[in-house]
Design a protein around this motif. Structure first.
Motif, short mmCIF file in Angstrom:
data_model
loop_
_atom_site.label_atom_id
_atom_site.label_comp_id
_atom_site.label_asym_id
_atom_site.label_seq_id
_atom_site.Cartn_x
_atom_site.Cartn_y
_atom_site.Cartn_z
N PHE A 12 0.85 -1.20 -0.01
CA PHE A 12 0.15 0.15 0.09
C PHE A 12 0.83 1.20 -0.08
O PHE A 12 0.61 2.26 -0.92
N TRP A 13 1.86 1.10 0.98
CA TRP A 13 2.58 2.56 1.05
C TRP A 13 3.47 2.79 -0.25
O TRP A 13 3.91 3.82 -0.66
N THR A 51 2.95 1.51 -3.34
CA THR A 51 1.94 1.97 -4.25
C THR A 51 1.58 3.47 -4.10
O THR A 51 1.42 4.24 -5.05
N LEU A 52 1.08 4.11 -2.80
CA LEU A 52 0.76 5.28 -2.67
C LEU A 52 1.88 6.27 -3.06
O LEU A 52 1.63 7.48 -3.74
N VAL A 61 2.05 6.63 -6.72
CA VAL A 61 1.11 7.14 -7.29
C VAL A 61 1.34 8.89 -7.14
O VAL A 61 1.19 9.59 -7.79
N PHE A 96 -6.54 4.06 -7.85
CA PHE A 96 -7.27 4.05 -6.56
C PHE A 96 -8.00 2.68 -6.41
O PHE A 96 -8.33 2.52 -5.22
N LEU A 128 -5.13 0.88 -4.55
CA LEU A 128 -4.73 1.51 -3.13
C LEU A 128 -5.92 1.16 -2.15
O LEU A 128 -5.64 0.77 -1.16
N TYR A 165 -5.35 -1.21 1.04
CA TYR A 165 -5.67 -0.45 2.26
C TYR A 165 -6.60 -1.33 3.18
O TYR A 165 -6.35 -1.82 4.24
N MET A 221 -9.09 7.26 1.18
CA MET A 221 -8.73 7.29 -0.38
C MET A 221 -9.21 8.52 -0.92
O MET A 221 -8.77 9.16 -1.89
#
Length: 122
Positions: free
Chosen positions: A20-21, A23-24, A27, A54, A57, A61, A76
């Motif tokens: 997640f982190w 990917t964030l 992004v 999203f 994400l 998440y 999000m």
């Protein structure tokens, strides 16, 4: 070990948080970098990319931090609005309310995929 228990394994949950982190961060990098437009180029490609990003994400998440859907959607959505707000002030990027709508579609898709696939509910 069935499909659902594999996803709830502590190691899998830790990896979901890490992914997640990462990917964030990716992004954010792509959203704020000049000329960072990657992938296919077709009509509405930008909106599809927003929705896919999203979706991933939201799915990661939910998998890593729990399935409180309102919390997932809220966080999000705030990320999507933050990206558009920053892009508004960047001379080489363009902010769009339609990007936020595409983000919402992706968030809903990610939560739905998590709900059906990982939790095994329909």
């Amino acid at each position: 070990m069935n499909f659902q228990s594999l996803f709830y394994h502590p190691t899998a949950v830790v990896w979901a948080k890490r992914l997640f982190w990462v990917t964030l961060f990716a992004v954010f990098f792509l959203a704020f970098s000049p000329g960072a437009d990657i992938g296919p180029d077709f009509q509405f490609a930008d909106k599809v990319k927003h929705a896919v990003a999203f979706c991933v994400l939201a799915l990661l998440y939910a998998w890593g931090y729990g399935n409180r859907y309102t919390r997932i959607a809220g966080w999000m959505l705030m990320v999507g609005i933050f990206i558009e707000a920053v892009q508004y002030f960047l001379p080489y990027r363009e902010a769009s309310v339609f990007d936020v709508f595409a983000d919402i579609v992706g968030i809903m898709a990610g939560v739905t995929i998590y709900h059906i696939s990982i939790e095994g509910k329909s």
